[in-house]
Scaffold this motif. Structure first.
Motif, PDB file in Angstrom:
ATOM      1  N   ARG A   1       0.854  -1.186   0.000  1.00  0.00           N
ATOM      2  CA  ARG A   1       0.000   0.000   0.000  1.00  0.00           C
ATOM      3  C   ARG A   1       0.893   1.239   0.000  1.00  0.00           C
ATOM      4  N   TYR A   2       0.527   2.225  -0.823  1.00  0.00           N
ATOM      5  CA  TYR A   2       1.163   3.546  -0.748  1.00  0.00           C
ATOM      6  C   TYR A   2       0.086   4.511  -0.297  1.00  0.00           C
ATOM      7  N   GLY A   3       0.116   4.951   0.945  1.00  0.00           N
ATOM      8  CA  GLY A   3      -0.918   5.861   1.431  1.00  0.00           C
ATOM      9  C   GLY A   3      -2.295   5.251   1.224  1.00  0.00           C
ATOM     10  N   ALA A   4      -3.124   5.944   0.446  1.00  0.00           N
ATOM     11  CA  ALA A   4      -4.491   5.451   0.227  1.00  0.00           C
ATOM     12  C   ALA A   4      -4.566   4.432  -0.910  1.00  0.00           C
ATOM     13  N   THR A   5      -3.456   4.234  -1.629  1.00  0.00           N
ATOM     14  CA  THR A   5      -3.489   3.346  -2.804  1.00  0.00           C
ATOM     15  C   THR A   5      -3.075   1.931  -2.439  1.00  0.00           C
ATOM     16  N   GLN A   6      -3.983   0.975  -2.633  1.00  0.00           N
ATOM     17  CA  GLN A   6      -3.634  -0.431  -2.435  1.00  0.00           C
ATOM     18  C   GLN A   6      -3.041  -0.921  -3.763  1.00  0.00           C
ATOM     19  N   ALA A   7      -1.709  -0.826  -3.896  1.00  0.00           N
ATOM     20  CA  ALA A   7      -1.069  -1.133  -5.181  1.00  0.00           C
ATOM     21  C   ALA A   7      -1.080  -2.637  -5.455  1.00  0.00           C
ATOM     22  N   LEU A   8      -0.837  -3.449  -4.422  1.00  0.00           N
ATOM     23  CA  LEU A   8      -0.879  -4.904  -4.574  1.00  0.00           C
ATOM     24  C   LEU A   8      -1.839  -5.455  -3.532  1.00  0.00           C
TER      25      LEU A   8
ATOM     26  N   PRO B   1      -2.574  -2.801 -17.252  1.00  0.00           N
ATOM     27  CA  PRO B   1      -2.633  -1.375 -17.589  1.00  0.00           C
ATOM     28  C   PRO B   1      -1.739  -0.532 -16.677  1.00  0.00           C
ATOM     29  N   ASN B   2      -1.560   0.728 -17.002  1.00  0.00           N
ATOM     30  CA  ASN B   2      -0.793   1.649 -16.156  1.00  0.00           C
ATOM     31  C   ASN B   2      -1.376   1.615 -14.749  1.00  0.00           C
ATOM     32  N   GLY B   3      -0.486   1.508 -13.764  1.00  0.00           N
ATOM     33  CA  GLY B   3      -0.933   1.545 -12.370  1.00  0.00           C
ATOM     34  C   GLY B   3      -1.448   0.213 -11.834  1.00  0.00           C
ATOM     35  N   ALA B   4      -1.340  -0.867 -12.620  1.00  0.00           N
ATOM     36  CA  ALA B   4      -1.868  -2.171 -12.182  1.00  0.00           C
ATOM     37  C   ALA B   4      -1.056  -2.772 -11.045  1.00  0.00           C
ATOM     38  N   GLY B   5       0.229  -2.399 -10.956  1.00  0.00           N
ATOM     39  CA  GLY B   5       1.084  -2.940  -9.899  1.00  0.00           C
ATOM     40  C   GLY B   5       2.256  -3.753 -10.421  1.00  0.00           C
ATOM     41  N   LYS B   6       2.537  -3.674 -11.708  1.00  0.00           N
ATOM     42  CA  LYS B   6       3.605  -4.494 -12.305  1.00  0.00           C
ATOM     43  C   LYS B   6       4.981  -4.091 -11.774  1.00  0.00           C
ATOM     44  N   THR B   7       5.293  -2.789 -11.852  1.00  0.00           N
ATOM     45  CA  THR B   7       6.618  -2.341 -11.420  1.00  0.00           C
ATOM     46  C   THR B   7       6.797  -2.558  -9.923  1.00  0.00           C
ATOM     47  N   THR B   8       5.753  -2.301  -9.152  1.00  0.00           N
ATOM     48  CA  THR B   8       5.837  -2.547  -7.708  1.00  0.00           C
ATOM     49  C   THR B   8       6.176  -4.019  -7.450  1.00  0.00           C
ATOM     50  N   THR B   9       5.500  -4.920  -8.153  1.00  0.00           N
ATOM     51  CA  THR B   9       5.776  -6.350  -7.992  1.00  0.00           C
ATOM     52  C   THR B   9       7.221  -6.661  -8.344  1.00  0.00           C
TER      53      THR B   9
ATOM     54  N   PHE C   1      14.276  -4.261  -4.304  1.00  0.00           N
ATOM     55  CA  PHE C   1      14.418  -2.803  -4.276  1.00  0.00           C
ATOM     56  C   PHE C   1      13.264  -2.098  -3.581  1.00  0.00           C
ATOM     57  N   ARG C   2      12.180  -2.836  -3.292  1.00  0.00           N
ATOM     58  CA  ARG C   2      11.059  -2.232  -2.547  1.00  0.00           C
ATOM     59  C   ARG C   2      10.638  -3.178  -1.447  1.00  0.00           C
ATOM     60  N   THR C   3      10.141  -2.616  -0.375  1.00  0.00           N
ATOM     61  CA  THR C   3       9.647  -3.451   0.725  1.00  0.00           C
ATOM     62  C   THR C   3       8.192  -3.823   0.435  1.00  0.00           C
TER      63      THR C   3
ATOM     64  N   ALA D   1      15.842  -2.104 -15.452  1.00  0.00           N
ATOM     65  CA  ALA D   1      14.753  -1.327 -14.859  1.00  0.00           C
ATOM     66  C   ALA D   1      14.152  -0.392 -15.899  1.00  0.00           C
ATOM     67  N   GLN D   2      13.030   0.249 -15.522  1.00  0.00           N
ATOM     68  CA  GLN D   2      12.371   1.146 -16.477  1.00  0.00           C
ATOM     69  C   GLN D   2      13.205   2.384 -16.778  1.00  0.00           C
ATOM     70  N   ASP D   3      13.896   2.905 -15.761  1.00  0.00           N
ATOM     71  CA  ASP D   3      14.650   4.140 -15.966  1.00  0.00           C
ATOM     72  C   ASP D   3      16.095   3.829 -16.319  1.00  0.00           C
TER      73      ASP D   3
ATOM     74  N   ASP E   1      11.946  -4.791 -17.362  1.00  0.00           N
ATOM     75  CA  ASP E   1      10.766  -3.951 -17.137  1.00  0.00           C
ATOM     76  C   ASP E   1      10.594  -3.038 -18.351  1.00  0.00           C
ATOM     77  N   GLU E   2       9.617  -3.361 -19.183  1.00  0.00           N
ATOM     78  CA  GLU E   2       9.343  -2.611 -20.423  1.00  0.00           C
ATOM     79  C   GLU E   2      10.630  -2.380 -21.209  1.00  0.00           C
ATOM     80  N   PRO E   3      11.282  -3.475 -21.617  1.00  0.00           N
ATOM     81  CA  PRO E   3      12.639  -3.333 -22.164  1.00  0.00           C
ATOM     82  C   PRO E   3      12.717  -2.691 -23.533  1.00  0.00           C
TER      83      PRO E   3
ATOM     84  N   THR F   1       5.586  -5.782 -20.094  1.00  0.00           N
ATOM     85  CA  THR F   1       5.497  -5.076 -21.371  1.00  0.00           C
ATOM     86  C   THR F   1       4.080  -4.579 -21.599  1.00  0.00           C
ATOM     87  N   HIS F   2       3.985  -3.482 -22.347  1.00  0.00           N
ATOM     88  CA  HIS F   2       2.676  -3.007 -22.801  1.00  0.00           C
ATOM     89  C   HIS F   2       2.413  -3.446 -24.234  1.00  0.00           C
ATOM     90  N   TYR F   3       3.410  -4.096 -24.843  1.00  0.00           N
ATOM     91  CA  TYR F   3       3.251  -4.516 -26.238  1.00  0.00           C
ATOM     92  C   TYR F   3       2.744  -5.954 -26.271  1.00  0.00           C
TER      93      TYR F   3
HETATM   94  N1  ATP Z   1       6.414   5.403  -4.764  1.00  0.00           N
HETATM   95  C1  ATP Z   1       5.081   5.465  -4.850  1.00  0.00           C
HETATM   96  N2  ATP Z   1       4.358   6.273  -4.055  1.00  0.00           N
HETATM   97  C2  ATP Z   1       3.009   6.322  -4.127  1.00  0.00           C
HETATM   98  N3  ATP Z   1       2.279   5.592  -4.983  1.00  0.00           N
HETATM   99  C3  ATP Z   1       2.944   4.762  -5.820  1.00  0.00           C
HETATM  100  C4  ATP Z   1       4.370   4.658  -5.795  1.00  0.00           C
HETATM  101  N4  ATP Z   1       4.741   3.746  -6.732  1.00  0.00           N
HETATM  102  C5  ATP Z   1       3.599   3.315  -7.312  1.00  0.00           C
HETATM  103  N5  ATP Z   1       2.515   3.918  -6.761  1.00  0.00           N
HETATM  104  C6  ATP Z   1       1.097   3.676  -7.127  1.00  0.00           C
HETATM  105  O1  ATP Z   1       0.872   2.267  -7.028  1.00  0.00           O
HETATM  106  C7  ATP Z   1       0.071   1.808  -8.115  1.00  0.00           C
HETATM  107  C8  ATP Z   1       0.843   0.750  -8.888  1.00  0.00           C
HETATM  108  O2  ATP Z   1       1.951   1.357  -9.532  1.00  0.00           O
HETATM  109  P1  ATP Z   1       3.005   0.558 -10.414  1.00  0.00           P
HETATM  110  O3  ATP Z   1       4.082   1.510 -10.817  1.00  0.00           O
HETATM  111  O4  ATP Z   1       3.413  -0.678  -9.700  1.00  0.00           O
HETATM  112  O5  ATP Z   1       2.100   0.157 -11.684  1.00  0.00           O
HETATM  113  P2  ATP Z   1       2.531  -0.404 -13.112  1.00  0.00           P
HETATM  114  O6  ATP Z   1       1.602  -1.535 -13.395  1.00  0.00           O
HETATM  115  O7  ATP Z   1       3.971  -0.706 -13.143  1.00  0.00           O
HETATM  116  O8  ATP Z   1       2.209   0.828 -14.068  1.00  0.00           O
HETATM  117  P3  ATP Z   1       2.903   1.305 -15.471  1.00  0.00           P
HETATM  118  O9  ATP Z   1       2.383   0.370 -16.511  1.00  0.00           O
HETATM  119  O10 ATP Z   1       2.371   2.688 -15.627  1.00  0.00           O
HETATM  120  O11 ATP Z   1       4.397   1.242 -15.299  1.00  0.00           O
HETATM  121  C9  ATP Z   1      -0.288   3.049  -8.924  1.00  0.00           C
HETATM  122  O12 ATP Z   1      -1.552   3.490  -8.498  1.00  0.00           O
HETATM  123  C10 ATP Z   1       0.798   4.041  -8.558  1.00  0.00           C
HETATM  124  O13 ATP Z   1       0.314   5.360  -8.668  1.00  0.00           O
END
Ligand code: ATP
Length: 301
Positions: free
Chosen positions: A31-38, A56-64, A71-73, A101-103, A173-175, A205-207
């Motif tokens: 969870r990030y604040g109010a966002t339940q990312a996973l 889709p964007n924001g689904a939680g892929k990069t967090t996973t 690199f993330r807790t 990584a993405q960046d 990650d989105e290579p 990937t988004h492709y």
């Molecule tokens: N460091 C952070 N602080 C606050 N919220 C975050 C942080 N990192 C990710 N989030 C939120 O967590 C959710 C999942 O993000 P994440 O980057 O894992 O998605 P994603 O599937 O990789 O998206 P994308 O396809 O855009 O890369 C999103 O709602 C995002 O806004």
């Protein structure tokens, strides 16, 4: 302009076959604040496969992926990557894992060759830097400074840095963001040669064509959970690939999913004035169609 290149095979490895999964995730939560990312994500990646994580964007892929990379807790759930918990694994474990990584990293004043050689020194059994540079198609740029590379070339350098340590498990990650079509195809050949060499690959990937071309299996993530899992051919279940017949009935659009589209078209044609069915199309859903259907929230019925 991108130089023409083919991806040479990476030297065959001598890793023993393994039976334990390369990645095992159960009930992952973040969870990030109010966002339940996973929100209770489960995942198994088998040794030696290319596994794609779609969503889709924001689904939680990069967090996973970043939790799996250490690199993330995480807030909860079980995670095993090459048999260890990335939250506590040490340097020996890290040397077995490759990360693209993405960046892009910023190493602007060094040349391509210097950058790859410097990274290789961190690993106990690295690949030959010159071979890796050739494999990613940067042979003609090895003396160029990193800051002088195009975006796509810099991305290829990221890939070189991810594989030079001869990782057992490679995170991509989105290579291919920013690659031209020819570079993408060369990159796909490189990824397949890494898999054939025994490397396990977890790709986001988004492709959809990239997932269809590369992945042995894929998971679709939505709202921090896996909503579908399978090979690119059977993702979404057999129903998802059933052909769809569309036509106009008194000007109103109609559609029907059927495993016998020819019979339906023949019936429609028999009833149509002058034998022509207005607006008739028959389509077999592509991976992209199935994916878009999976990530579209459904109205409660
Ligand atoms: N460091 C952070 N602080 C606050 N919220 C975050 C942080 N990192 C990710 N989030 C939120 O967590 C959710 C999942 O993000 P994440 O980057 O894992 O998605 P994603 O599937 O990789 O998206 P994308 O396809 O855009 O890369 C999103 O709602 C995002 O806004």
């Amino acid at each position: 302009m991108t130089s023409t290149h083919t991806a040479p095979a990476v030297q065959p490895g001598t890793r023993p076959p393994r039976t334990a999964p390369a990645v095992r995730v159960r009930g992952l939560r973040k969870r990030y604040g109010a966002t339940q990312a996973l929100d209770g994500l489960d995942l198994d990646v088998v040794h030696g496969e290319i596994f794609a994580v779609l969503g889709p964007n924001g689904a939680g892929k990069t967090t996973t992926v970043e939790i799996l990379e250490g690199f993330r807790t995480r807030d909860g759930g079980e995670v095993r990557v090459l048999g260890q918990d990335p939250a506590t694994a040490g340097r020996a474990w890290r040397a077995r894992v490759g990360v693209v990584a993405q960046d892009s990293r910023d190493l602007s004043e060094l040349t391509v060759a210097e950058t790859v050689r410097a990274t290789a020194r961190y690993y106990p059994a690295p690949r030959d830097p010159a071979e890796v540079i050739a494999a990613v198609g940067l042979g003609e740029k090895e003396r160029a400074r990193v800051r002088a590379l195009s975006g796509g070339q810099r991305r290829r350098l990221d890939v070189a840095l991810g594989i030079v340590g001869r990782p057992e498990l490679l995170f991509l990650d989105e290579p291919t963001t920013g690659f031209d079509p020819e570079a993408r195809r060369a990159f796909w050949a490189l990824v397949r040669s890494l898999r054939d060499d025994g490397t396990t690959i977890l790709l986001t990937t988004h492709y959809l064509d990239e997932a269809a071309a590369l992945a042995d299996r894929a998971a679709v993530v939505r709202d921090g959970k896996v909503v579908a899992l399978g090979t690119p051919e059977n993702l979404g279940g057999p129903q998802a690939r059933t052909p769809v017949v569309r036509w106009l009935d008194d000007g109103r659009p109609r559609e029907e999913r059927t495993t016998t589209p020819t019979a339906l078209v023949a019936r429609l044609a028999a009833n149509a004035p002058a034998g022509e069915v207005p607006g008739l199309t028959v389509t077999r859903p592509s991976l992209e169609d199935v994916y878009l259907d999976l990530i579209t929230p459904k109205e409660p019925s």
